[in-house]
Design an enzyme around this catalytic site. Structure first.
Site, PDB file in Angstrom:
ATOM      1  N   HIS A  33       0.840  -1.208   0.000  1.00  0.00           N
ATOM      2  CA  HIS A  33       0.000   0.000   0.000  1.00  0.00           C
ATOM      3  C   HIS A  33       0.874   1.257   0.000  1.00  0.00           C
ATOM      4  CE1 HIS A  33      -2.673  -2.927   2.261  1.00  0.00           C
ATOM      5  NE2 HIS A  33      -3.463  -2.552   1.278  1.00  0.00           N
ATOM      6  N   ARG A 184      -3.779 -10.215   4.649  1.00  0.00           N
ATOM      7  CA  ARG A 184      -4.214 -11.498   5.230  1.00  0.00           C
ATOM      8  C   ARG A 184      -3.045 -12.390   5.641  1.00  0.00           C
ATOM      9  NH1 ARG A 184      -8.842 -10.681   1.476  1.00  0.00           N
ATOM     10  NH2 ARG A 184     -10.703 -10.620   2.771  1.00  0.00           N
TER      11      ARG A 184
END
Ligand code: PAF
Length: 274
Positions: A33, A184
């Site tokens: 990100h 995750r």
């Protein structure tokens, strides 16, 4: 950097300034990100990142409730990467009433691969991204290639609705050992974290086999599925597709191999362009 929770406040803050560069996220941020935020910064536009765990893209049995909400840490990371505005609405702000209007991608792209195993997923993604685009009004939007099909779906939506937004796909960021960074990955136990490398290894094996003999795609996909199963994984798909529309390659178009598989309770996805 400003952390803003209300739509009206964000609109006011952005005012009539240049259209921002926008990185939509669900939070629990990692280097993947942050790389997108740095690319957004380099565009010279004001940078907005959103953090919103979007219920619409989770099936009832999926991990919506346990998806990590880590706003204070995420905000620090975003500030360090050069973000100007974090938009972090709560559910009541984004969905004050059940979202009745939805945006659905065409079945040929939205119901294959991820969309086949997660029905409704891309409608949930498109709906929230369309809404975020209406709120943020970006001139540039950045998405990671790790979610390769999502990137293609968003590009298609922007094209089909003639939205004046440039969509940029950022390269997948990997850990030193090659595992694709994912929010995750934090669900993996220590032993699963080691085993998780197998997914990329199988993708590399498919690339090698298909490069050597393009006619061997199906056999290579099956061999990868079997190898994953033999190691206790539950693979959903390993698929060689053309990059442009994720349909089966017809000739020597640019390709990508995509895979999704469950390791224990954690579903991982990865892909390699070749
Ligand atoms: O990739 C994600 O994190 C999400 O699917 C997105 C694009 C932020 C929409 O909720």
């Amino acid at each position: 950097m400003h952390v803003i929770h209300r739509i009206a406040e964000l609109r006011e803050a952005l005012g009539t300034g240049p259209r921002p560069a926008f990185v939509p996220t669900m939070g629990n941020l990692h280097e993947g990100h942050l790389a997108l935020v740095r690319q957004a910064r380099a565009s010279g536009r004001p940078v907005v990142a959103s953090i919103f765990v979007n219920r619409l893209q989770f099936a009832p049995h999926e991990d919506f409730d346990r998806y990590p909400r880590t706003l204070p840490r995420d905000s620090e990371l975003l500030a360090g990467a050069g973000c100007d505005f974090v938009f972090a609405p709560d559910e009541a702000e984004m969905y004050p009433a059940p979202q009745a209007y939805k945006v659905a991608p065409p079945a040929a792209l939205g119901d294959i691969l991820e969309g086949h195993f997660r029905p409704g997923f891309f409608t949930g993604v498109c709906t929230v991204v369309m809404k975020l685009f209406q709120i943020v009004q970006p001139g540039l939007a950045l998405f990671g290639k790790k979610d390769y099909q999502q990137l293609r779906v968003i590009e298609g939506m922007v094209r089909d609705f003639a939205m004046p937004i440039e969509v940029h796909g950022g390269e997948t960021v990997r850990a030193d050992d090659g595992l694709a960074l994912s929010s995750r990955n934090g669900y993996l136990s220590a032993s699963e974290r080691g085993e998780a490398l197998m997914l990329r290894r199988q993708l590399l094996a498919v690339v090698e086999a298909v490069r050597a003999d393009p006619g061997r795609s199906t056999a290579a996909e099956q061999a990868a599925m079997q190898a994953l199963q033999a190691q206790g994984w539950q693979p959903d798909y390993v698929a060689v597709r053309r990059r442009s529309d994720l349909l089966a390659p017809q000739g020597d178009e640019a390709r990508v191999v995509l895979a999704a598989a469950k390791l224990g309770h954690t579903r991982l996805i990865d892909n390699l362009e070749f």
